[in-house]
Design a protein around this motif. Structure first.
Motif, PDB file in Angstrom:
ATOM      1  N   ALA A  23      38.036  47.036  38.664  1.00 26.04           N
ATOM      2  CA  ALA A  23      37.700  47.249  40.130  1.00 26.04           C
ATOM      3  C   ALA A  23      36.688  48.210  40.192  1.00 26.04           C
ATOM      4  N   ASP A  71      36.317  39.356  44.727  1.00 22.54           N
ATOM      5  CA  ASP A  71      35.965  39.214  45.503  1.00 22.54           C
ATOM      6  C   ASP A  71      35.906  40.465  46.581  1.00 22.54           C
ATOM      7  N   GLU A  74      37.216  42.932  48.512  1.00 21.04           N
ATOM      8  CA  GLU A  74      38.555  44.134  47.512  1.00 21.04           C
ATOM      9  C   GLU A  74      37.542  44.946  46.940  1.00 21.04           C
ATOM     10  N   THR A  76      36.048  43.695  43.775  1.00 19.00           N
ATOM     11  CA  THR A  76      37.071  43.120  42.751  1.00 19.00           C
ATOM     12  C   THR A  76      36.336  42.479  42.388  1.00 19.00           C
TER      13      THR A  76
END
Length: 119
Positions: A23, A71, A74, A76
């Motif tokens: 993340a 992504d 996201e 991420t």
């Protein structure tokens, strides 16, 4: 918060699959990478993906087994690991590269996530 946060590591059996997540903050990074470090070994490169065009690179020992992806929605980055082997056992680290307005590039490391592959 620039430092990435890894997750997803756990104990698996040889031949299993596992997906690690990294993340990141919503800022733009010039590259994202996964590295690993086994006990008593140097930290080694696993895979990377460029922030601009998504170009990917892999270490020879994971080609065909691991896939790095991102992504953007996201914030991420993932590392999909298939056909895991006991020698893949290591702490896996996410690394992101940031370029600042003065042209300086900094690399930030996460805390790592443990992957253990039993035979």
């Amino acid at each position: 918060q620039v430092q990435p946060v890894e997750s997803g590591g756990r104990l698996v059996q040889a031949g299993d699959s596992l997906r690690l997540s990294c993340a990141t903050s919503g800022r733009t990074y010039i590259s994202y990478g996964w590295f690993r470090q086994a006990p008593g070994q140097e930290r080694e490169f696993v895979a990377s993906i460029r922030g601009g065009d998504g170009y990917t690179r892999y270490a020879d020992f994971v080609k065909g087994r691991f896939t790095i992806s991102r992504d953007n929605a996201e914030n991420t980055v993932y590392l999909q690991m298939n056909s895991l082997k006991p020698e893949d056992t290591a702490v896996y680290y996410c690394n992101v590269a940031v370029i600042y307005s003065d042209g300086t590039v900094y690399h930030y490391w996460g805390q790592g996530t443990q992957v253990t592959v039993s035979s």
